[in-house]
Design a protein around this motif. Structure first.
Motif: not given
Length: 450
Positions: A62-63, A65, A68-69, A89-90, A95, A109
């Motif tokens: 998980h990231a 936005s 972070e992605t 997941t975002t 993102s 995703h």
């Protein structure tokens, strides 16, 4: 606060979330109308999906936005090459677009489920992750506790805690320890971050550095870059990127101050949230500044004062148009944004002094001469003017920034090494699953007499 009290608070948090769940649809619909949720995929926020879970082990990454992605994509690529399914997941539309444009179909995703028990439970029941990897400072109490209850290992990578976040958690140390103790491992960005995670009850904690420096800039459309450079010609230009409300006003003022000495000046403004582009264009026009917007494909004409980069996922394009970049949320607002991408794309970095969220990166850049902090619009205008007038110093500053980024690399390898104890059992499981499938196929062939 006692451990028992903390756990009661977290239980109350889950219960309240469950009670509010029937009413959360109004909130999601509101976000959809505002363009902050994908209308076609909003059910994913409730943990629902039409995608079947593949056989074999699955890692949930998980990231939150775009930042972070971008940081975690090289790690996701590494994991996806190990014959293990990766579910990424975002939490934002931007993102999700970044993943769709650059990650391809070899990962799955989904939008992250809301941190409410019914949504998280539905998500976990369907995907059944064998390992959960979260990025930076994503602390969702219900999700963390439910993963812990299912004894699913949780690893926080590229972990960081801003001054404000650490102070807030420190005031609630029992709650923090009840949550952070669920992590099987925390891989922090810096020694300071590591100390903070340990103080909040996380064990074990190691330091990797910042994953951002190991991520290659996303590919760009070279034809678009060539067109923009041709339209800009030899005009002096500087960029203000990831700007927040109030900073664009400062950019307009700085532009007018600089045009006294540089009449052909072009200012590139890349707002953090492109949805604000209409109101920003109106603001620039009230200053008598002509605006060209990338989202409309506007031509940059000789009298264009502001070129607005109001598209998603094109920061690499905009940074390649200039040698000088001011990084926002640092003059107005608090925390700053990551300066490493501008530095690795050969720009001298300028910033306000409110860079608490990226203190380590800025300290390294400033120490080596790759970045400079300014306290107000006058200092910003003066710094840009100085770099315009001193090209040798500009080159030295650019080289220092790039050298700093190169010296910081290695975080990806250290992070992968930290994950190995969790990945190796999954690789064995994947091999056993594959062997079982092969045996089943062979048995069917034998029964058919093939």
């Amino acid at each position: 606060m006692s451990e028992r009290w903390a756990r009661n608070v977290l239980t109350a948090y889950r219960v309240i979330g469950t009670c509010l769940y029937p009413f959360v649809g109004t909130y999601v619909r509101y976000r959809t109308l505002k363009g902050k949720e994908d209308r076609q995929r909003r059910n994913e926020r409730y943990g629902k999906t039409n995608i079947a879970r593949p056989d074999g082990p699955l890692i949930w990454v998980h990231a939150a936005s775009v930042g972070e992605t971008t940081a975690i994509m090289p790690l996701v690529e590494r994991l996806a090459c190990r014959d293990i399914t990766v579910l990424l997941t975002t939490g934002t539309m931007t993102s999700a677009k970044l993943v769709a444009d650059h990650m391809g179909s070899h990962i799955i995703h989904q939008f992250v489920p809301l941190d409410l028990k019914p949504a998280v439970e539905r998500f976990l029941n369907h995907w059944k992750p064998d390992l959960a990897v979260t990025c930076e400072s994503e602390i969702w109490p219900t999700t963390i506790q439910m993963l812990g209850a299912r004894q699913i290992p949780q690893v926080l990578v590229n972990g960081r805690l801003s001054d404000r976040s650490f102070a807030a958690w420190k005031k609630r140390s029992s709650i923090a320890e009840a949550l952070f103790s669920n992590f099987s491992h925390v891989v922090a960005q810096s020694e300071l971050d590591a100390e903070r995670f340990r103080a909040l009850g996380a064990r074990p904690v190691t330091v990797s550095g910042n994953l951002k420096v190991d991520s290659a800039p996303p590919p760009i459309d070279k034809q678009v870059l060539a067109r923009l450079l041709n339209e800009m010609g030899t005009r002096k230009r500087w960029a203000a990127v990831s700007t927040h409300e109030g900073e664009e006003e400062i950019c307009a003022q700085v532009h007018k101050m600089l045009t006294v000495r540089h009449p052909d000046l072009l200012t590139i403004v890349v707002p953090r949230h492109p949805v604000r582009a209409d109101e920003l264009e109106t603001m620039f026009m009230t200053h008598g500044l002509k605006v060209a917007r990338q989202s409309r494909g506007d031509i940059i004409e000789p009298d264009t004062a502001i070129f607005m980069g109001d598209t998603i996922g094109d920061m690499g394009l905009y940074l390649r148009l200039t040698d000088i970049a001011f990084v926002g949320k640092s003059l107005v607002g608090e925390g700053g944004h990551n300066p490493l991408e501008p530095a690795m794309l050969n720009t001298a970095v300028l910033s306000g002094s409110n860079v608490q969220s990226f203190r380590d990166s800025y300290q390294r850049l400033i120490k080596n001469g790759g970045a400079r902090l300014v306290k107000d619009r006058e200092m910003l205008a003066g710094a840009v003017n100085f770099l315009f007038n001193n090209p040798k110093h500009l080159k030295v500053m650019i080289a220092a920034g790039l050298r700093t980024v190169l010296d910081m690399r290695g975080s990806l390898e250290r992070t992968v090494l930290s994950l190995e104890p969790f990945i190796q059992p999954l690789l064995v499981q994947a091999q056993l699953t594959s062997a079982a499938h092969d045996d089943a196929k062979n048995q069917k062939r034998l029964r058919r007499g093939d």
